[in-house]
Design an enzyme around this catalytic site. Structure first.
Site, PDB file in Angstrom:
ATOM      1  N   LEU A 269       2.465  -4.824 -12.484  1.00 58.76           N
ATOM      2  CA  LEU A 269       2.265  -3.382 -12.340  1.00 58.76           C
ATOM      3  C   LEU A 269       3.528  -2.751 -11.755  1.00 58.76           C
ATOM      4  O   LEU A 269       3.682  -2.605 -10.550  1.00 58.76           O
ATOM      5  CB  LEU A 269       1.048  -3.112 -11.436  1.00 58.76           C
ATOM      6  CG  LEU A 269       0.221  -1.868 -11.800  1.00 58.76           C
ATOM      7  CD1 LEU A 269      -0.168  -1.869 -13.264  1.00 58.76           C
ATOM      8  CD2 LEU A 269      -1.028  -1.781 -10.960  1.00 58.76           C
ATOM      9  N   ASP A 270       4.413  -2.384 -12.690  1.00 59.11           N
ATOM     10  CA  ASP A 270       5.687  -1.796 -12.267  1.00 59.11           C
ATOM     11  C   ASP A 270       5.456  -0.350 -11.818  1.00 59.11           C
ATOM     12  O   ASP A 270       4.669   0.375 -12.409  1.00 59.11           O
ATOM     13  CB  ASP A 270       6.646  -1.819 -13.457  1.00 59.11           C
ATOM     14  CG  ASP A 270       7.933  -1.090 -13.137  1.00 59.11           C
ATOM     15  OD1 ASP A 270       8.725  -1.621 -12.340  1.00 59.11           O
ATOM     16  OD2 ASP A 270       8.116   0.041 -13.626  1.00 59.11           O
TER      17      ASP A 270
ATOM     18  N   ASP B  46       8.385  -6.287  -1.372  1.00 60.77           N
ATOM     19  CA  ASP B  46       7.562  -5.099  -1.673  1.00 60.77           C
ATOM     20  C   ASP B  46       6.129  -5.335  -1.172  1.00 60.77           C
ATOM     21  O   ASP B  46       5.573  -6.421  -1.374  1.00 60.77           O
ATOM     22  CB  ASP B  46       7.491  -4.862  -3.200  1.00 60.77           C
ATOM     23  CG  ASP B  46       8.885  -4.784  -3.819  1.00 60.77           C
ATOM     24  OD1 ASP B  46       9.780  -4.201  -3.188  1.00 60.77           O
ATOM     25  OD2 ASP B  46       9.066  -5.350  -4.920  1.00 60.77           O
TER      26      ASP B  46
ATOM     27  N   ASP C 274      -1.925  -4.065  -7.863  1.00 56.73           N
ATOM     28  CA  ASP C 274      -0.891  -5.051  -8.215  1.00 56.73           C
ATOM     29  C   ASP C 274      -1.530  -6.424  -8.354  1.00 56.73           C
ATOM     30  O   ASP C 274      -1.363  -7.154  -9.318  1.00 56.73           O
ATOM     31  CB  ASP C 274       0.094  -5.182  -7.044  1.00 56.73           C
ATOM     32  CG  ASP C 274       1.348  -4.361  -7.205  1.00 56.73           C
ATOM     33  OD1 ASP C 274       1.944  -3.998  -6.174  1.00 56.73           O
ATOM     34  OD2 ASP C 274       1.734  -4.090  -8.354  1.00 56.73           O
TER      35      ASP C 274
ATOM     36  N   GLU D 176      12.141  -7.103 -15.197  1.00 59.38           N
ATOM     37  CA  GLU D 176      12.332  -5.687 -15.549  1.00 59.38           C
ATOM     38  C   GLU D 176      13.537  -5.512 -16.490  1.00 59.38           C
ATOM     39  O   GLU D 176      13.392  -5.068 -17.625  1.00 59.38           O
ATOM     40  CB  GLU D 176      12.531  -4.864 -14.259  1.00 59.38           C
ATOM     41  CG  GLU D 176      11.262  -4.838 -13.377  1.00 59.38           C
ATOM     42  CD  GLU D 176      11.489  -4.338 -11.949  1.00 59.38           C
ATOM     43  OE1 GLU D 176      12.428  -4.812 -11.275  1.00 59.38           O
ATOM     44  OE2 GLU D 176      10.715  -3.461 -11.505  1.00 59.38           O
TER      45      GLU D 176
ATOM     46  N   ASP E 271       5.931  -8.432 -15.065  1.00 56.07           N
ATOM     47  CA  ASP E 271       5.790  -7.593 -13.878  1.00 56.07           C
ATOM     48  C   ASP E 271       4.432  -6.933 -14.040  1.00 56.07           C
ATOM     49  O   ASP E 271       4.275  -6.041 -14.875  1.00 56.07           O
ATOM     50  CB  ASP E 271       6.922  -6.547 -13.848  1.00 56.07           C
ATOM     51  CG  ASP E 271       6.785  -5.610 -12.656  1.00 56.07           C
ATOM     52  OD1 ASP E 271       7.668  -4.737 -12.490  1.00 56.07           O
ATOM     53  OD2 ASP E 271       5.797  -5.741 -11.901  1.00 56.07           O
TER      54      ASP E 271
ATOM     55  N   GLU F   8       6.414 -11.329 -11.192  1.00 55.59           N
ATOM     56  CA  GLU F   8       7.204 -10.717 -10.119  1.00 55.59           C
ATOM     57  C   GLU F   8       6.470 -10.820  -8.781  1.00 55.59           C
ATOM     58  O   GLU F   8       7.067 -10.859  -7.716  1.00 55.59           O
ATOM     59  CB  GLU F   8       7.473  -9.240 -10.431  1.00 55.59           C
ATOM     60  CG  GLU F   8       8.391  -8.575  -9.420  1.00 55.59           C
ATOM     61  CD  GLU F   8       8.409  -7.061  -9.558  1.00 55.59           C
ATOM     62  OE1 GLU F   8       7.876  -6.366  -8.661  1.00 55.59           O
ATOM     63  OE2 GLU F   8       8.934  -6.615 -10.583  1.00 55.59           O
ATOM     64  N   GLU F   9       5.132 -10.897  -8.832  1.00 52.83           N
ATOM     65  CA  GLU F   9       4.340 -10.894  -7.590  1.00 52.83           C
ATOM     66  C   GLU F   9       4.145 -12.276  -7.000  1.00 52.83           C
ATOM     67  O   GLU F   9       3.526 -12.429  -5.952  1.00 52.83           O
ATOM     68  CB  GLU F   9       2.961 -10.252  -7.833  1.00 52.83           C
ATOM     69  CG  GLU F   9       2.988  -8.800  -8.252  1.00 52.83           C
ATOM     70  CD  GLU F   9       3.702  -7.890  -7.239  1.00 52.83           C
ATOM     71  OE1 GLU F   9       4.076  -6.773  -7.626  1.00 52.83           O
ATOM     72  OE2 GLU F   9       3.889  -8.311  -6.069  1.00 52.83           O
TER      73      GLU F   9
HETATM   74  P1  P6P Z   1      13.555   3.684  -5.816  1.00 48.13           P
HETATM   75  C1  P6P Z   1       9.187   0.327  -8.586  1.00 48.13           C
HETATM   76  O1  P6P Z   1       8.961  -0.304  -7.372  1.00 48.13           O
HETATM   77  C2  P6P Z   1      10.561   0.005  -9.060  1.00 48.13           C
HETATM   78  O2  P6P Z   1      10.776  -1.356  -9.107  1.00 48.13           O
HETATM   79  C3  P6P Z   1      10.777   0.638 -10.422  1.00 48.13           C
HETATM   80  O3  P6P Z   1       9.593   0.772 -11.135  1.00 48.13           O
HETATM   81  C4  P6P Z   1      11.373   1.977 -10.080  1.00 48.13           C
HETATM   82  O4  P6P Z   1      12.198   2.481 -11.093  1.00 48.13           O
HETATM   83  C5  P6P Z   1      12.173   1.683  -8.831  1.00 48.13           C
HETATM   84  O5  P6P Z   1      11.514   0.608  -8.185  1.00 48.13           O
HETATM   85  C6  P6P Z   1      12.215   2.893  -7.914  1.00 48.13           C
HETATM   86  O6  P6P Z   1      13.057   2.539  -6.839  1.00 48.13           O
HETATM   87  O7  P6P Z   1      14.550   2.979  -4.930  1.00 48.13           O
HETATM   88  O8  P6P Z   1      14.210   4.758  -6.644  1.00 48.13           O
HETATM   89  O9  P6P Z   1      12.319   4.179  -5.113  1.00 48.13           O
END
Ligand code: P6P
Length: 341
Positions: A123-124, A70, A76, A285, A121, A99-100
């Site tokens: 900043l999810d 990512d 983040d 997560e 994580d 996660e980072e």
């Molecule tokens: P997609 C954000 O990067 C994440 O990890 C989650 O917060 C989120 O639900 C998911 O990815 C979104 O993924 O493939 O639907 O864009």
């Protein structure tokens, strides 16, 4: 008439709730309180940047990618470092993992090692930062398994059923801190005028069944037939079972799961032909959110087995996630196991 806001009859701050929770568990050392207090301070420091993100040069991307591939956003990176610095000197932790960051985050040598492990994580949902969509921080706490000294991978790669606490922070229309130590799930809303998190959602209980499903339908063509059949079932007309369900998908896991916990229903991030293990990270997560949802009366699996019983083998492994109300999860599992078509 005084213009002052009257002192609420029952003003429960996060700090008071943690301390009273501590008192009700004999032998509690107070280390927990310090650890959770550190997380709430870090959350406020991140919130301060998130609220002005559009005004200062903290939006946008860095030139780095995380181990999961990512793109790391500036916010983040800020959140990641802020949490580490808020926690590294408290003496409650022997190791952290984010996660980072590809590797373990060790406690600096000039600080003591404690008996807990923190995974987070920072900043999810960071893909949504620039569009001002709700994002959040997710965290998970384990007791160390090694005897002493700096924490190791053995201390970190524990099954989710070994968590002693978990929580998340929501940076949305208001800022919320939601946590559990296994005795109910409790939500606090920040009162910015006093800078305190105040109890707003005591002992969250998930509806046993909902009428909302949450999944990225753009991936439908890659799903297994059983998954396609399940989502098609939710769209059929059947008043008795509240179908068709409504579809809600923010694209920030923490926001989608928070809504599912309050309103009921199901969130799915299944594996597919391109990503057999889906996209979400088990340690940062799936596990903390599964711990919270189960404490609120819901359930969580990877489609095959209880999320919290999965034995992790690597720090950043992904796992499919089905998480939601008990009845919705039961029906989903019947489809996924071919018992319903
Ligand atoms: P997609 C954000 O990067 C994440 O990890 C989650 O917060 C989120 O639900 C998911 O990815 C979104 O993924 O493939 O639907 O864009």
């Amino acid at each position: 008439m005084s213009s002052q806001t009257p002192f609420p009859a029952k003003l429960i701050t996060l700090e008071r709730h943690i301390i009273e929770g501590e008192r009700s568990h004999p032998g509690a050392t107070g280390e927990f309180s310090g650890l959770l207090h550190g997380m709430s301070l870090a959350a406020k420091l991140v919130w301060r940047e998130v609220t002005k993100a559009g005004l200062v040069n903290i939006l946008g991307r860095t030139d780095r990618m995380n181990i999961s591939g990512d793109v790391i956003k500036k916010l983040d990176e800020f959140a990641d470092q802020t949490i580490y610095k808020a926690m590294d000197h408290l003496g409650h932790l022997c190791v952290m993992a984010s996660e980072e960051n590809e590797d373990l985050l060790h406690i600096p040598e000039n600080y003591p090692n404690g008996k807990y492990v923190l995974l987070y994580d920072p900043l999810d949902g960071s893909g949504n930062i620039d569009a001002n969509v709700t994002i959040g921080t997710i965290f998970s706490v384990y007791r160390r398994v090694t005897a002493s000294g700096p924490g190791t991978m053995e201390d970190v790669l524990q099954q989710g059923n070994q968590q002693v606490a978990a929580g998340y922070v929501l940076f949305g229309s208001s800022m919320m801190f939601v946590y559990s130590t296994g005795h109910g799930v409790h939500g606090f809303t920040l009162d910015p005028s006093v800078g305190e998190f105040l109890l707003s959602h005591e002992n969250i209980q998930m509806p046993r069944k909902g009428t909302i499903y949450s999944v990225n339908e753009g991936n439908e063509g890659r799903w297994a037939p059983a998954m396609q059949r399940y989502i098609r079932y939710l769209k059929e007309e059947d008043k008795e079972t509240g179908r068709p369900y409504s579809s809600r998908y923010v694209g920030s896991l923490v926001a989608d799961v928070h809504r599912t916990m309050l309103y009921g229903g199901i969130y799915c991030y299944p594996g597919d032909t391109k990503n057999p293990n889906g996209k979400l990270r088990l340690m940062y997560e799936n596990n903390p959110l599964a711990y919270l949802v189960e404490a609120a009366g819901g359930a969580s699996t990877n489609g095959e087995k209880r999320t919290l019983d999965i034995q992790p083998t690597s720090l950043h492994e992904r796992a499919p996630l089905f998480i939601g109300s008990a009845e919705d999860m039961r029906i989903a599992q019947e489809f996924l196991h071919g018992k319903r078509t």
